[in-house]
Write an enzyme that holds these catalytic residues in place. Structure first.
Site, mmCIF file in Angstrom:
data_model
loop_
_atom_site.group_PDB
_atom_site.id
_atom_site.type_symbol
_atom_site.label_atom_id
_atom_site.label_comp_id
_atom_site.label_asym_id
_atom_site.label_seq_id
_atom_site.Cartn_x
_atom_site.Cartn_y
_atom_site.Cartn_z
ATOM 1 N N HIS A 186 -6.353 -7.403 0.315
ATOM 2 C CA HIS A 186 -6.505 -5.970 0.053
ATOM 3 C C HIS A 186 -5.979 -5.625 -1.339
ATOM 4 O O HIS A 186 -5.011 -6.241 -1.820
ATOM 5 C CB HIS A 186 -5.716 -5.157 1.085
ATOM 6 C CG HIS A 186 -6.129 -5.381 2.506
ATOM 7 N ND1 HIS A 186 -5.562 -6.358 3.307
ATOM 8 C CD2 HIS A 186 -7.069 -4.762 3.273
ATOM 9 C CE1 HIS A 186 -6.128 -6.319 4.507
ATOM 10 N NE2 HIS A 186 -7.045 -5.368 4.516
ATOM 11 N N HIS A 196 0.816 -1.231 0.000
ATOM 12 C CA HIS A 196 0.000 0.000 0.000
ATOM 13 C C HIS A 196 0.846 1.276 0.000
ATOM 14 O O HIS A 196 0.294 2.369 -0.155
ATOM 15 C CB HIS A 196 -0.922 0.038 1.223
ATOM 16 C CG HIS A 196 -1.891 -1.102 1.304
ATOM 17 N ND1 HIS A 196 -2.819 -1.359 0.318
ATOM 18 C CD2 HIS A 196 -2.077 -2.066 2.247
ATOM 19 C CE1 HIS A 196 -3.541 -2.425 0.673
ATOM 20 N NE2 HIS A 196 -3.102 -2.871 1.823
ATOM 21 N N ASP A 241 -4.020 -12.955 4.004
ATOM 22 C CA ASP A 241 -5.119 -12.391 4.797
ATOM 23 C C ASP A 241 -6.479 -12.644 4.139
ATOM 24 O O ASP A 241 -7.512 -12.177 4.622
ATOM 25 C CB ASP A 241 -4.917 -10.896 5.089
ATOM 26 C CG ASP A 241 -4.490 -10.097 3.876
ATOM 27 O OD1 ASP A 241 -4.434 -10.663 2.773
ATOM 28 O OD2 ASP A 241 -4.206 -8.891 4.026
ATOM 29 N N ASP A 263 -3.273 -10.867 -2.235
ATOM 30 C CA ASP A 263 -3.612 -10.369 -0.892
ATOM 31 C C ASP A 263 -5.102 -10.016 -0.845
ATOM 32 O O ASP A 263 -5.707 -9.698 -1.867
ATOM 33 C CB ASP A 263 -2.768 -9.113 -0.647
ATOM 34 C CG ASP A 263 -2.736 -8.647 0.794
ATOM 35 O OD1 ASP A 263 -1.737 -8.936 1.471
ATOM 36 O OD2 ASP A 263 -3.693 -7.972 1.222
HETATM 37 ZN ZN LIG Z 1 -3.755 -7.320 3.046
#
Ligand SMILES: [Zn+2]
Length: 394
Positions: free
Chosen positions: A180, A143, A267, A178
């Site tokens: 996200h 990120h 995750d 992931d």
């Molecule tokens: Zn993540």
């Protein structure tokens, strides 16, 4: 036991140092670097470091010039000053000093070392010393943006490593599994046709960072080279793989990259405390197997870790991933000597030692019907087919 296979097993370089497991971001922070030590213990007890085709490589610290290939020098200087104990009143402007991105002494060094694991994995693959480079400490910075920290990420190791590959004249396919959206990596190469980014994630409609929609397709010369696959919360293994199979293999083969670069966040796991996808470790490992087949076709595969906040899932999933890369079949049972999770006093609620690598799949979630999940995901795939596929002649 080793899988029977006509081909010689791939040479895997595992890049790691225990130094990266020895700090905390803050007392309550969900990202606990000790997860890497548990992972390493389980890999060791499973015999993966005894395999003749697995070598362990020591990382180096990324240089300032390497970090500045992806980050504004002013931001890099702020991180360095805070790391040395200075108080930086304007750090909030750079995303620092928040609950997600707390500051701490030494953060520049540990982050530069983390970036260095990814760089070394890439260097060993590009030099031909390894077919596969795996740096599980990397990837969690996906990120991080050019001028700010975000979502636990400070220096974006994937962008930095892929910058080096692009500068060497190579084209890179980046696949981020992931939970996200890999927004920082997407932003780092948004206008480039040298890097194809594909991110499969829980939709930003429900999850941080709130981006990663199909309409984000790149800009300028990079239009069509950013691909997003936002999925409904509570998507389980079978429907996750429907989406993966519909998008990833065809686009990668059409792009014809020189290197496959994958972010293997876990995750997505159904027990992860931060997210809502519902994968099992075996669902995750099936994705690693499919990426491995693509990596073998391309000949160069660099893999990093990523998110993962359930410590048992992290240890098991990344051990399964390394075994898959090495073409080694793990037994069903976790070695009985793997007790470090239970012995870890930093874990309050989840100290049970797992007994199997694979999970018992979770029951369907009560919040969403399978129909709703499948309709949402089918709509995502339809949009990708109309917006992206024609640009690749598909
Ligand atoms: Zn993540």
């Amino acid at each position: 036991m080793r899988n029977s296979d006509q081909q010689p097993p791939p040479k895997v370089a595992f890049v790691y140092t225990d130094e990266l497991s020895r700090y905390r971001l803050s007392p309550e922070h969900p990202l606990r670097p000790v997860r890497l030590r548990h992972m390493h213990d389980l890999m060791h007890l499973s015999g993966l470091f005894d395999l003749s085709n697995v070598s362990v490589a020591v990382p180096r610290r990324a240089t300032r010039a390497e970090i500045e290939s992806a980050h504004d020098p002013e931001y890099v200087s702020i991180v360095e000053a805070i790391s040395n104990g200075a108080i930086a009143p304007g750090m909030g402007e750079f995303g620092l000093g928040t609950p997600d991105n707390p500051t701490r002494p030494g953060m520049y060094d540990t982050t530069a070392l983390c970036v260095g694991t990814t760089l070394v994995a890439g260097e060993l693959v590009l030099s031909g010393e390894a077919d596969i480079g795996f740096a599980p400490a990397g990837g969690v910075h996906h990120h991080a943006m050019r001028r700010n920290a975000s979502g636990f990420g400070v220096f974006n190791d994937a962008v930095i490593a892929m910058n080096a590959m692009v500068n060497a004249g190579l084209r890179v396919a980046y696949v981020d599994i992931d939970c996200h959206h890999g927004d920082g990596v997407q932003a780092g190469h948004y206008d480039s046709d040298r890097v194809l980014t594909i991110s499969i994630h829980e939709s930003g409609q429900w999850l941080f960072p709130g981006t990663g929609f199909v309409q984000e397709i790149g800009s300028g010369g990079g239009t069509g080279y950013s691909v997003n696959v936002p999925l409904a919360p509570y998507t389980q293994d079978a429907d996750w793989h429907v989406a993966f199979d519909a998008v990833v293999p065809d686009l990668i083969r059409a792009f014809k990259p020189d290197v496959l670069f994958t972010q293997l966040g876990i995750d997505t796991h159904f027990q992860d405390p931060l997210t809502h996808l519902s994968l099992t470790t075996q669902g995750f490992n099936l994705a690693v197997q499919k990426l491995g087949r693509l990596g073998a076709e391309i000949g160069k595969w660099v893999a990093v870790g990523g998110g993962g906040y359930d410590l048992s899932a992290v240890a098991r999933a990344w051990t399964m991933a390394l075994a898959t890369m090495a073409n080694y079949e793990l037994p069903d049972d976790v070695p009985g000597t793997f007790t470090s999770l239970a012995d870890d006093s930093t874990i309050e609620s989840e100290g049970d030692v797992p007994t199997k690598f694979a999970d018992t799949p979770p029951p369907p979630d009560e919040h969403s019907s399978l129909d709703e999940i499948q309709q949402h995901n089918a709509h995502t795939l339809d949009e990708i087919r109309s917006l992206i596929f024609p640009k690749f002649g598909l």
